[in-house]
Motif scaffolding. Structure first.
Motif, short mmCIF file in Angstrom:
data_model
loop_
_atom_site.label_atom_id
_atom_site.label_comp_id
_atom_site.label_asym_id
_atom_site.label_seq_id
_atom_site.Cartn_x
_atom_site.Cartn_y
_atom_site.Cartn_z
N ILE A 149 -23.62 -84.29 74.25
CA ILE A 149 -23.35 -83.13 73.41
C ILE A 149 -22.44 -83.51 72.25
O ILE A 149 -22.65 -83.08 71.11
N ALA A 150 -21.43 -84.32 72.53
CA ALA A 150 -20.53 -84.79 71.47
C ALA A 150 -21.31 -85.53 70.38
O ALA A 150 -21.05 -85.36 69.18
N ARG A 151 -22.27 -86.33 70.80
CA ARG A 151 -23.08 -87.08 69.83
C ARG A 151 -24.04 -86.17 69.07
O ARG A 151 -24.34 -86.40 67.89
N GLN A 152 -24.53 -85.13 69.74
CA GLN A 152 -25.37 -84.13 69.06
C GLN A 152 -24.59 -83.45 67.95
O GLN A 152 -25.10 -83.23 66.84
N ILE A 153 -23.33 -83.11 68.24
CA ILE A 153 -22.47 -82.47 67.25
C ILE A 153 -22.18 -83.44 66.10
O ILE A 153 -22.24 -83.07 64.93
N ARG A 154 -21.91 -84.70 66.43
CA ARG A 154 -21.67 -85.73 65.40
C ARG A 154 -22.88 -85.84 64.47
O ARG A 154 -22.72 -85.87 63.24
N ASP A 155 -24.07 -85.88 65.05
CA ASP A 155 -25.30 -86.07 64.27
C ASP A 155 -25.68 -84.84 63.44
O ASP A 155 -26.53 -84.93 62.56
N SER A 156 -25.05 -83.69 63.73
CA SER A 156 -25.33 -82.48 62.95
C SER A 156 -24.63 -82.49 61.60
O SER A 156 -24.93 -81.68 60.73
N HIS A 157 -23.64 -83.40 61.44
CA HIS A 157 -22.83 -83.52 60.21
C HIS A 157 -22.10 -82.22 59.89
O HIS A 157 -21.97 -81.83 58.72
N ALA A 158 -21.63 -81.55 60.93
CA ALA A 158 -20.89 -80.31 60.74
C ALA A 158 -19.52 -80.58 60.12
O ALA A 158 -18.92 -81.63 60.33
N ASP A 159 -19.05 -79.60 59.33
CA ASP A 159 -17.69 -79.65 58.77
C ASP A 159 -16.71 -78.90 59.67
O ASP A 159 -15.50 -79.17 59.63
N MET A 160 -17.23 -77.95 60.45
CA MET A 160 -16.41 -77.17 61.37
C MET A 160 -17.12 -77.06 62.71
O MET A 160 -18.35 -76.94 62.76
N LEU A 161 -16.34 -77.08 63.79
CA LEU A 161 -16.86 -76.88 65.14
C LEU A 161 -16.03 -75.82 65.84
O LEU A 161 -14.82 -75.94 65.93
N PHE A 162 -16.71 -74.77 66.33
CA PHE A 162 -16.05 -73.73 67.12
C PHE A 162 -16.56 -73.81 68.55
O PHE A 162 -17.77 -73.80 68.79
N VAL A 163 -15.64 -73.89 69.50
CA VAL A 163 -16.00 -74.05 70.91
C VAL A 163 -15.52 -72.85 71.72
O VAL A 163 -14.31 -72.63 71.87
N ALA A 164 -16.48 -72.07 72.22
CA ALA A 164 -16.17 -70.86 72.99
C ALA A 164 -16.41 -71.12 74.47
O ALA A 164 -17.40 -70.67 75.05
#
Length: 252
Positions: A149-164
């Motif tokens: 999941i961490a790598r999926q988020i990395r590969d999305s090139h997001a500028d912000m991550l919100f974790v609920a």
């Protein structure tokens, strides 16, 4: 963060920042492509940090630590410290999603049930357009899936991550994988997706201002929440009085 006053409440650090100052610091960090880890502290988290070293370490390691609850602002005053205002996690998230639209940043949403996080993404797409969405995923996964999941988020090139995700899981996950995800801004937002999606109603402003948001939440889910809040609130008050007595002994 440089030039930010950080106080201590029962051995837990909190930054003396307003909402506007917090948003400005985050925007600057994203523009510079720096890594900024944010966390909010409420009464429950402060109490739990006293007995959970991993949770406390995950808070201390953050770059910005805001007072999520009005109770933390009042606690600071009770302990002769100063916080200008509460910076509620859900309000900060809403402001930052609006900022993402304005500055063309991309956001990844992680957490809650699939139908809830999908509803949150649909709401923000309708309000701001689909270009702000880097990706999303529900919050139900095992430890063996975390790295993927961490790598999926990395590969999305997001500028912000919100974790609920519930505490302390979200704090520990973010602290463990922030270097792997390489997102300029990361933040845990607790039950904010439930509120944005309409699953849970937020307390009226007057109840927020007099520290009764927990009571409003308990009325919506009494079977699940009453014991948690009652136990936590009693422990919080006890902890503050113990801390105040320590301060009085030092000054006498």
């Amino acid at each position: 963060m440089e030039n930010v006053k950080r106080i201590q409440i029962c051995n837990v650090p909190v930054d003396s920042l307003t909402m506007d100052q917090t948003v400005e610091l985050i925007d600057q960090s994203i523009q510079k492509k720096e890594s900024l880890h944010h966390v909010v502290v409420n009464a429950a988290k402060l109490v739990n940090a006293q007995k959970d070293p991993e949770l406390r370490d995950s808070i201390v390691d953050c770059d910005i630590i805001n007072a999520d609850g009005q109770s933390i602002v009042w606690a600071a005053r009770f302990l002769n410290q100063y916080l200008p205002e509460r910076v509620a996690g859900i309000d900060l998230m809403e402001n930052l999603v609006a900022l993402a639209h304005k500055k063309k940043y991309k956001v990844f949403f992680l957490g809650a049930k699939e139908e809830v996080v999908a509803k949150v993404v649909a709401i923000y797409k309708e309000k701001y357009g689909e270009n702000i969405i880097a990706g999303f995923r529900n919050g139900y996964f095992g430890k063996d899936e975390e790295l993927e999941i961490a790598r999926q988020i990395r590969d999305s090139h997001a500028d912000m991550l919100f974790v609920a995700i519930s505490s302390p899981k979200k704090e520990i996950f973010l602290n463990k994988y922030k270097n792997e995800m390489k997102v300029p801004f990361i933040m845990g937002v607790g039950g904010s997706f439930d509120v944005v999606s309409g699953k849970i109603k937020r307390a009226p402003l007057w109840m927020q201002e007099i520290c009764l948001e927990w009571f409003y939440r308990t009325m919506q889910e009494p079977g699940r929440m009453w014991k948690r809040y009652l136990t936590t609130n009693i422990a919080f008050v006890k902890l503050l009085f113990q801390e105040r007595m320590k301060l009085n002994r030092k000054s006498s």
